[in-house]
Design a protein around this motif. Structure first.
Motif, PDB file in Angstrom:
ATOM      1  N   UNK A  62       0.840  -1.199   0.000  1.00  0.00           N
ATOM      2  CA  UNK A  62       0.000   0.000   0.000  1.00  0.00           C
ATOM      3  C   UNK A  62       0.874   1.247   0.000  1.00  0.00           C
ATOM      4  N   UNK A  63       0.307   2.349  -0.376  1.00  0.00           N
ATOM      5  CA  UNK A  63       1.052   3.609  -0.446  1.00  0.00           C
ATOM      6  C   UNK A  63       1.396   4.109   0.951  1.00  0.00           C
ATOM      7  N   UNK A  64       2.401   4.937   1.030  1.00  0.00           N
ATOM      8  CA  UNK A  64       2.818   5.477   2.327  1.00  0.00           C
ATOM      9  C   UNK A  64       1.754   6.380   2.926  1.00  0.00           C
ATOM     10  N   UNK A  65       0.840   6.861   2.101  1.00  0.00           N
ATOM     11  CA  UNK A  65      -0.225   7.698   2.636  1.00  0.00           C
ATOM     12  C   UNK A  65      -1.186   6.905   3.503  1.00  0.00           C
ATOM     13  N   UNK A  66      -1.090   5.554   3.465  1.00  0.00           N
ATOM     14  CA  UNK A  66      -1.967   4.698   4.250  1.00  0.00           C
ATOM     15  C   UNK A  66      -1.409   4.413   5.642  1.00  0.00           C
ATOM     16  N   UNK A  67      -0.411   5.139   6.061  1.00  0.00           N
ATOM     17  CA  UNK A  67       0.125   4.947   7.406  1.00  0.00           C
ATOM     18  C   UNK A  67      -0.905   5.388   8.440  1.00  0.00           C
ATOM     19  N   UNK A  68      -0.856   4.719   9.602  1.00  0.00           N
ATOM     20  CA  UNK A  68      -1.824   4.980  10.672  1.00  0.00           C
ATOM     21  C   UNK A  68      -1.093   5.496  11.903  1.00  0.00           C
ATOM     22  N   UNK A  69      -1.815   6.278  12.720  1.00  0.00           N
ATOM     23  CA  UNK A  69      -1.190   6.878  13.899  1.00  0.00           C
ATOM     24  C   UNK A  69      -2.123   6.773  15.095  1.00  0.00           C
ATOM     25  N   UNK A  70      -1.522   6.571  16.265  1.00  0.00           N
ATOM     26  CA  UNK A  70      -2.224   6.589  17.541  1.00  0.00           C
ATOM     27  C   UNK A  70      -1.569   7.629  18.431  1.00  0.00           C
ATOM     28  N   UNK A  71      -2.386   8.395  19.155  1.00  0.00           N
ATOM     29  CA  UNK A  71      -1.840   9.430  20.029  1.00  0.00           C
ATOM     30  C   UNK A  71      -1.177   8.814  21.253  1.00  0.00           C
ATOM     31  N   UNK A  72      -1.838   7.828  21.863  1.00  0.00           N
ATOM     32  CA  UNK A  72      -1.292   7.205  23.067  1.00  0.00           C
ATOM     33  C   UNK A  72      -2.057   5.926  23.376  1.00  0.00           C
ATOM     34  N   UNK A  73      -1.504   5.126  24.271  1.00  0.00           N
ATOM     35  CA  UNK A  73      -2.168   3.932  24.806  1.00  0.00           C
ATOM     36  C   UNK A  73      -1.743   3.766  26.258  1.00  0.00           C
ATOM     37  N   UNK A  74      -2.711   3.365  27.099  1.00  0.00           N
ATOM     38  CA  UNK A  74      -2.464   3.209  28.527  1.00  0.00           C
ATOM     39  C   UNK A  74      -3.141   1.936  28.995  1.00  0.00           C
ATOM     40  N   UNK A  75      -2.681   1.359  30.105  1.00  0.00           N
ATOM     41  CA  UNK A  75      -3.225   0.094  30.628  1.00  0.00           C
ATOM     42  C   UNK A  75      -3.410   0.207  32.136  1.00  0.00           C
ATOM     43  N   UNK A  76      -4.418  -0.505  32.649  1.00  0.00           N
ATOM     44  CA  UNK A  76      -4.736  -0.478  34.076  1.00  0.00           C
ATOM     45  C   UNK A  76      -5.553  -1.710  34.441  1.00  0.00           C
ATOM     46  N   UNK A  77      -5.315  -2.261  35.645  1.00  0.00           N
ATOM     47  CA  UNK A  77      -6.093  -3.380  36.181  1.00  0.00           C
ATOM     48  C   UNK A  77      -7.111  -2.818  37.170  1.00  0.00           C
ATOM     49  N   UNK A  78      -8.339  -3.303  37.082  1.00  0.00           N
ATOM     50  CA  UNK A  78      -9.368  -2.835  38.012  1.00  0.00           C
ATOM     51  C   UNK A  78     -10.314  -3.975  38.348  1.00  0.00           C
ATOM     52  N   UNK A  79     -10.994  -3.832  39.499  1.00  0.00           N
ATOM     53  CA  UNK A  79     -11.968  -4.809  39.980  1.00  0.00           C
ATOM     54  C   UNK A  79     -13.322  -4.126  40.092  1.00  0.00           C
ATOM     55  N   UNK A  80     -14.322  -4.700  39.409  1.00  0.00           N
ATOM     56  CA  UNK A  80     -15.673  -4.171  39.440  1.00  0.00           C
ATOM     57  C   UNK A  80     -16.522  -4.957  40.443  1.00  0.00           C
ATOM     58  N   UNK A  81     -17.284  -4.230  41.245  1.00  0.00           N
ATOM     59  CA  UNK A  81     -18.190  -4.834  42.226  1.00  0.00           C
ATOM     60  C   UNK A  81     -19.629  -4.532  41.825  1.00  0.00           C
ATOM     61  N   UNK A  82     -20.439  -5.588  41.763  1.00  0.00           N
ATOM     62  CA  UNK A  82     -21.856  -5.423  41.441  1.00  0.00           C
ATOM     63  C   UNK A  82     -22.674  -6.219  42.447  1.00  0.00           C
ATOM     64  N   UNK A  83     -23.708  -5.609  43.000  1.00  0.00           N
ATOM     65  CA  UNK A  83     -24.564  -6.241  43.999  1.00  0.00           C
ATOM     66  C   UNK A  83     -25.995  -6.304  43.494  1.00  0.00           C
ATOM     67  N   UNK A  84     -26.680  -7.392  43.853  1.00  0.00           N
ATOM     68  CA  UNK A  84     -28.095  -7.539  43.523  1.00  0.00           C
ATOM     69  C   UNK A  84     -28.921  -6.595  44.397  1.00  0.00           C
ATOM     70  N   UNK A  85     -29.701  -5.739  43.773  1.00  0.00           N
ATOM     71  CA  UNK A  85     -30.481  -4.765  44.531  1.00  0.00           C
ATOM     72  C   UNK A  85     -31.555  -5.428  45.388  1.00  0.00           C
ATOM     73  N   UNK A  86     -32.009  -6.609  44.994  1.00  0.00           N
ATOM     74  CA  UNK A  86     -33.050  -7.293  45.764  1.00  0.00           C
ATOM     75  C   UNK A  86     -32.493  -8.027  46.974  1.00  0.00           C
ATOM     76  N   UNK A  87     -31.167  -8.208  47.031  1.00  0.00           N
ATOM     77  CA  UNK A  87     -30.563  -8.954  48.132  1.00  0.00           C
ATOM     78  C   UNK A  87     -29.659  -8.114  49.016  1.00  0.00           C
TER      79      UNK A  87
END
Length: 391
Positions: free
Chosen positions: A34-59
């Protein structure tokens, strides 16, 4: 178009306190012609680990959220919020780490970046119950210039071994286990030392065997004796027990034993209660054995503990415990015999009684279930180790 692939090098199961390693590969999928004009760019990328908590509203009755500390620009699409769009609330997260900035890829070009982070030791284990859920994820955020952030989520399973929270990595090289044939960095040594220490503690806790006997009786007399050789197990082990009915004075027609977990919401967070003010609980059966046992002197059973299940734990909101749940069907008639006579002078047809008056009762025996090796858990219940997204 850019393709982002996140791959966990050792599978999706980890022990709290271990280091998670992930390789993030960013590729321009266009052919190199492909032509060089088809190059792609990303501004940045970041990573993080997280824990989600969900509770049953009826319990579960949770206190109202603290509105004095709102999320930073929660509606903004240009701020990296790993839990954006997730159910529940984020109760645990690691500091975000930047993978790269101002990345440009020519057609066919790809670059890989390594992400490493230690899983927090003070968090809950991964758990999907009827009242609450604790879900761990590694989230990678990428952004083009003047475009919203795209999130790539990699599901994780975290096992927690009680007692490792206060363990510190030894500074003395002679104390830490090492191999002269392997070259390990400091992080690798710490990870292998933690895994070996966890293995030693699990082996010490679950290898002790001593016969425990329990007399089983109902209102009429003794039904039998139950024997079990240990009360602490690891995920993947079998719970083996014996039942001696020859010593009983009450005939047992049938029994069943179930391997169950008991999920109990802590009293201060319960929304509804059972009959008589007893706190409501949720039970899940993981294995079951049932047997007709009239005229049986001795029998045994083996119940496997699934590797995909959650070991026992306790948080401020919920607790999970393991137990053996027995149910017995006994005769009301003492000395019940349902066998034909041994000696009959003349040929005759023998027919058993059509009805037998019975009683039923149950009994619960608590046991303890601990985690197992994360590698073994990954093999038995494989989860996705690779996640892909296209931007």
């Amino acid at each position: 178009m850019i393709e982002v692939v996140a791959e966990l090098s050792r599978g999706p199961v980890f022990l709290a306190g271990e280091a998670l390693e992930c390789v993030v590969t960013v590729t321009n999928p266009l052919p190199p012609t492909a032509t060089s004009a088809s190059s792609e760019a990303l501004a940045w990328a970041s990573a993080q680990i997280h824990c989600q908590f969900h509770a049953s509203e009826s319990r579960v009755a949770l206190p109202p959220p603290d509105s004095s500390q709102p999320d930073v620009q929660p509606d903004s699409q240009t701020v990296f919020l790993p839990h954006r769009g997730e159910r529940g609330q984020c109760i645990l997260s690691t500091p975000p780490k930047i993978l790269f900035c101002d990345l440009r890829l020519d057609p066919g070009e790809s670059k890989s970046y390594s992400y490493s982070e230690v899983l927090p030791r003070d968090g809950p284990p991964s758990f999907r119950g009827q009242s609450v859920k604790y879900v761990y994820k590694l989230t990678i955020g990428c952004q083009r210039v003047n475009s919203p952030i795209t999130l790539l989520r990699v599901p994780l399973r975290v096992l927690v071994l009680t007692g490792l929270q206060d363990v510190h990595f030894p500074q003395d090289e002679a104390v830490a286990p090492s191999s002269p044939f392997l070259e390990e960095d400091e992080g690798g040594k710490k990870d292998s030392w933690l895994a070996e220490l966890a293995g030693e503690r699990l082996m010490a806790a679950t290898s002790c065997r001593s016969l425990h006997l329990y007399n089983i009786s109902d209102g009429q007399g003794k039904v039998g004796t139950f024997g079990i050789f240990k009360s602490v197990y690891r995920l993947g082990e079998d719970v083996v027990g014996t039942l001696n009915l020859g010593e009983g004075t009450v005939a047992c027609l049938q029994f069943s034993v179930s391997l169950q977990t008991e999920e109990r919401v802590q009293p201060e967070y319960q929304r509804r209660r059972g009959t008589g003010g007893v706190p409501s609980v949720s039970h899940v059966t993981h294995a079951r054995h049932q047997e007709s046992c009239l005229h049986t002197t001795r029998t045994s059973f083996s119940l496997p503990i699934p590797l995909s299940s959650t070991p026992g734990f306790c948080t401020a909101i919920v607790s999970l415990k393991w137990r053996l749940h027995f149910e017995f069907v006994t005769s009301r008639e003492p000395g019940l015999v349902l066998l034909p006579p041994v000696e009959q002078p003349d040929p005759a047809t023998w027919t058993g009684p059509e009805q037998v008056p019975v009683d039923t009762f149950s009994w619960d025996l608590p046991i303890k279930v601990l985690p197992t090796s994360p590698t073994l858990a990954s093999y038995a219940a494989p989860g996705p180790s690779t996640s892909t997204i296209t931007i």
